[in-house]
Design an enzyme around this catalytic site. Structure first.
Site, PDB file in Angstrom:
ATOM      1  N   ASN A   1     -17.329 -15.787 -15.422  1.00 51.67           N
ATOM      2  CA  ASN A   1     -18.604 -16.474 -15.657  1.00 51.67           C
ATOM      3  C   ASN A   1     -18.578 -17.117 -17.034  1.00 51.67           C
ATOM      4  O   ASN A   1     -17.626 -16.954 -17.795  1.00 51.67           O
ATOM      5  CB  ASN A   1     -19.755 -15.465 -15.603  1.00 51.67           C
ATOM      6  CG  ASN A   1     -20.177 -15.128 -14.175  1.00 51.67           C
ATOM      7  OD1 ASN A   1     -19.837 -15.838 -13.226  1.00 51.67           O
ATOM      8  ND2 ASN A   1     -20.915 -14.053 -14.031  1.00 51.67           N
TER       9      ASN A   1
ATOM     10  N   HIS B   1     -23.310 -18.032  -5.755  1.00 49.28           N
ATOM     11  CA  HIS B   1     -22.473 -19.130  -6.272  1.00 49.28           C
ATOM     12  C   HIS B   1     -22.285 -20.238  -5.233  1.00 49.28           C
ATOM     13  O   HIS B   1     -21.207 -20.838  -5.139  1.00 49.28           O
ATOM     14  CB  HIS B   1     -21.091 -18.623  -6.730  1.00 49.28           C
ATOM     15  CG  HIS B   1     -21.132 -17.688  -7.887  1.00 49.28           C
ATOM     16  ND1 HIS B   1     -20.878 -18.077  -9.178  1.00 49.28           N
ATOM     17  CD2 HIS B   1     -21.398 -16.361  -7.965  1.00 49.28           C
ATOM     18  CE1 HIS B   1     -20.975 -17.026  -9.992  1.00 49.28           C
ATOM     19  NE2 HIS B   1     -21.295 -15.985  -9.277  1.00 49.28           N
TER      20      HIS B   1
HETATM   21  C1  HEM Z   1     -19.748  -5.839  -7.784  1.00 54.75           C
HETATM   22  C2  HEM Z   1     -20.140  -6.978  -8.312  1.00 54.75           C
HETATM   23  C3  HEM Z   1     -19.957  -8.282  -7.609  1.00 54.75           C
HETATM   24  C4  HEM Z   1     -19.890  -8.550  -6.285  1.00 54.75           C
HETATM   25  C5  HEM Z   1     -19.992  -7.572  -5.128  1.00 54.75           C
HETATM   26  C6  HEM Z   1     -19.713  -9.985  -6.140  1.00 54.75           C
HETATM   27  C7  HEM Z   1     -19.641 -10.656  -4.950  1.00 54.75           C
HETATM   28  C8  HEM Z   1     -19.449 -12.002  -4.802  1.00 54.75           C
HETATM   29  C9  HEM Z   1     -19.376 -12.697  -3.547  1.00 54.75           C
HETATM   30  C10 HEM Z   1     -19.544 -12.035  -2.196  1.00 54.75           C
HETATM   31  C11 HEM Z   1     -19.141 -14.000  -3.815  1.00 54.75           C
HETATM   32  C12 HEM Z   1     -18.985 -15.137  -2.813  1.00 54.75           C
HETATM   33  C13 HEM Z   1     -17.507 -15.413  -2.640  1.00 54.75           C
HETATM   34  C14 HEM Z   1     -17.213 -16.420  -1.566  1.00 54.75           C
HETATM   35  O1  HEM Z   1     -17.992 -16.581  -0.630  1.00 54.75           O
HETATM   36  O2  HEM Z   1     -16.140 -17.061  -1.665  1.00 54.75           O
HETATM   37  C15 HEM Z   1     -19.048 -14.134  -5.228  1.00 54.75           C
HETATM   38  C16 HEM Z   1     -18.771 -15.305  -5.886  1.00 54.75           C
HETATM   39  C17 HEM Z   1     -18.526 -15.366  -7.224  1.00 54.75           C
HETATM   40  N1  HEM Z   1     -18.641 -14.339  -8.143  1.00 54.75           N
HETATM   41 FE1  HEM Z   1     -19.137 -12.458  -7.764  1.00 54.75          FE
HETATM   42  N2  HEM Z   1     -19.661 -10.550  -7.377  1.00 54.75           N
HETATM   43  C18 HEM Z   1     -19.799  -9.540  -8.302  1.00 54.75           C
HETATM   44  C19 HEM Z   1     -19.789  -9.655  -9.658  1.00 54.75           C
HETATM   45  C20 HEM Z   1     -19.368 -10.767 -10.315  1.00 54.75           C
HETATM   46  C21 HEM Z   1     -19.048 -10.829 -11.717  1.00 54.75           C
HETATM   47  C22 HEM Z   1     -19.133  -9.664 -12.696  1.00 54.75           C
HETATM   48  C23 HEM Z   1     -18.628 -12.104 -11.950  1.00 54.75           C
HETATM   49  C24 HEM Z   1     -18.151 -12.678 -13.244  1.00 54.75           C
HETATM   50  C25 HEM Z   1     -17.222 -12.062 -13.934  1.00 54.75           C
HETATM   51  C26 HEM Z   1     -18.674 -12.842 -10.718  1.00 54.75           C
HETATM   52  C27 HEM Z   1     -18.281 -14.158 -10.565  1.00 54.75           C
HETATM   53  C28 HEM Z   1     -18.281 -14.833  -9.375  1.00 54.75           C
HETATM   54  C29 HEM Z   1     -17.912 -16.221  -9.249  1.00 54.75           C
HETATM   55  C30 HEM Z   1     -17.460 -17.146 -10.362  1.00 54.75           C
HETATM   56  C31 HEM Z   1     -18.073 -16.551  -7.903  1.00 54.75           C
HETATM   57  C32 HEM Z   1     -17.866 -17.924  -7.277  1.00 54.75           C
HETATM   58  C33 HEM Z   1     -16.417 -18.153  -6.920  1.00 54.75           C
HETATM   59  C34 HEM Z   1     -16.267 -19.567  -6.367  1.00 54.75           C
HETATM   60  O3  HEM Z   1     -16.444 -20.515  -7.162  1.00 54.75           O
HETATM   61  O4  HEM Z   1     -16.001 -19.707  -5.169  1.00 54.75           O
HETATM   62  N3  HEM Z   1     -19.126 -12.016  -9.743  1.00 54.75           N
HETATM   63  N4  HEM Z   1     -19.255 -12.906  -5.829  1.00 54.75           N
END
Ligand code: HEM
Length: 494
Positions: free
Chosen positions: A140, A67
């Protein structure tokens, strides 16, 4: 001099009419380096030059591991329907209550400056600055996810990201990884559908994806799923449109969001919930906590809760986008997690990456800090900018009047079981993607088939992998598998 040490320092409060170093000393020449004679060499004692370059050399922070590309905007959330029988969350206490929010929309896989027209899920993350702390709904645009166990997340992201050798995203790697994971079919029925490339960030749905738990004042728990629906409808880009739009402007989504807010055309979404009594969780042919499943709307109707309006652009991209940190673990009284294994993994991962990406005091950054009063003894560390003037930084103390908050309800269900490393019982991977495919008009089905044929035509996709995918799609819908097989000149194995 306006502010004492420890306060946040908006540059306008300190603006000097003349140039200075970071430490405030006047700079009499910001054009030329200090040299021996007119032609040089340069003297190391030109502290201003060294400071200027050193600061520049450190301007970037690590981009988000996923992201990385995103756009944010601010506004408010307003409750429109009473849900106080379901939750004691203060910000949902009554119709009319407004809460300030910041939203960040994003693509998932590619880098900070990548085009916003790629086929990719879109992030839809909302931070509610409530009176009882922040609530982050980090979702999402699709209501399901690829995998249901966080153990697989790093491998999944590696497969979707560019090839580590060539730095090119390649279908054979993606189709290889997911050929081991039929639970991904439902998510692929969104990603390879028309909605896989949204027109922009204003015309897409949002979803909390996971099952969460609402708790009311009496402690009664209700499972809940959150859904955002744009009042201007969902719109998408077909392949040739995406090429044209992306070719003209690789930031079209960011620009569209910024321009429409600047023009007073404020984007708006309605928030709906679906609710389920946890006592009923065994009644269905799917596991309601399985993140690869939707809850059928005829059994669990969408119930309106509120609306979100984005009416203010951010002032500074670095402060309010790059430094913005969302985390699904950040909840408020009245809202709790569920046992969804993927959600449980996310509870760890976000603040962990943010301590690395932004430093241990990232929650002090104004965009991330709660807007309500807050207090604890977690302090100091790199880049601390909270000026504390208390002498008691331990707990408990007879000198410090700070006490525990009032107890708020958490789920009272009993949790027991053997230690296990296993998959869930009711996988049911094929039914919902098949139903989704059959719900489309023929031209939409045709585009879906075309995208799959195209992906599976990658010369590095082996016969074995192709057969597996044809078998998977056949199990979702016989005619779908048959169509893909025929176009690929492959005999379906089932
Ligand atoms: C175990 C599963 C998941 C892991 C380990 C994971 C991990 C991460 C990590 C490490 C980031 C970066 C955050 C940052 O640097 O601030 C991120 C961002 C993000 N993830 Fe996940 N994620 C997972 C599943 C999901 C799922 C299922 C969704 C949706 C429901 C999702 C939605 C997002 C969104 C929207 C961001 C961006 C947030 C922003 O705008 O700063 N992720 N995720």
């Amino acid at each position: 001099m306006r502010a004492s040490g420890g306060e946040y320092r908006p540059s306008s409060n300190y603006n000097s009419p003349f140039w200075t170093t970071n430490s405030g000393a006047p700079v009499w020449n910001n054009n030329s380096s200090l040299t021996v004679g007119i032609r040089g060499p340069i003297l190391l004692e030109d502290y201003h030059l060294v400071e200027k370059l050193a600061q520049f050399d450190r301007e970037r922070i690590p981009e988000r591991v996923v992201h990385a590309r995103g756009a944010s905007a601010k506004g408010f959330f307003e409750v429109t329907h009473d849900v106080s029988h379901l939750t004691c969350a203060d910000f949902l206490r009554a119709p009319g209550v407004q809460t300030p929010i910041i939203v960040r929309f994003s693509t998932v896989i590619h880098e900070r400056g990548s085009p916003e027209t790629l086929r990719d899920p879109r992030g839809f993350a909302v931070k509610f600055y409530t009176r009882e702390g922040n609530f982050d709904l980090v979702g999402n645009n699709f209501p399901v996810f690829f995998i249901r166990d966080g153990m697989k997340f790093p491998d999944m992201v590696h497969a979707l990201k560019p090839n580590p050798k060539s730095h090119i995203q390649e279908n054979w790697r993606i189709l290889d990884f997911f050929s081991h994971h039929p639970e991904s079919l439902h998510m692929f029925s969104f990603l390879f559908d028309d909605v896989g490339v949204p027109l922009n960030y204003r015309h897409m749905d949002g979803s909390g994806v996971h099952t969460f738990t609402l708790l009311n004042r009496e402690g009664k728990a209700t499972y809940v799923k959150f859904h955002w629906r744009p009042t201007s409808g969902v719109k998408c880009l077909l392949e040739d449109e995406a090429v044209t739009v992306g070719g003209n402007n690789h930031s079209h989504g960011t620009q569209d969001l910024y321009d429409s807010i600047a023009a007073g055309n404020y984007p708006e979404w309605k928030l709906f919930i679906q609710t389920m009594d946890p006592e009923h969780e065994d009644r269905f042919d799917f596991d309601p906590l399985d993140v690869t499943k939707t809850w059928p709307e005829d059994i669990f109707p969408l119930q309106p809760v509120g609306r979100m309006v984005l009416n203010k652009n951010i002032d500074n991209f670095f402060n309010e986008n790059e430094q913005l940190a969302f985390c699904p673990a950040i909840i408020v009284p009245g809202i709790y997690y569920s046992d969804d294994k993927l959600l449980q993994t996310r509870i760890f991962s976000y603040s962990d990456t943010q301590r690395h990406r932004l430093g241990p005091n990232y929650l002090m950054l104004p965009v991330n800090a709660p807007k309500c009063a807050h207090h604890n003894n977690h302090h100091d560390g790199f880049m601390n900018f909270m000026h504390r003037d208390e002498e008691v930084n331990y707990f408990p103390s007879r000198y410090d009047p700070v006490r525990h908050a009032e107890r708020f309800p958490i789920p009272s269900s009993v949790v027991t079981g053997r230690r296990e490393k296993s998959i869930i019982d009711k996988e049911n991977n094929f039914k919902q993607p098949g139903e989704r495919y059959r719900s489309w008009a023929p031209d939409r089905q045709e585009r879906f088939v075309h995208r799959w044929v195209d992906a599976l035509s990658d010369p590095r996709v082996t016969h074995e992998i192709r057969d597996i995918w044809i078998s998977y799609w056949s199990q979702c819908d016989k005619s779908l598998g048959h169509k893909i097989a025929t176009r690929l000149n492959v005999k379906p194995t089932m």
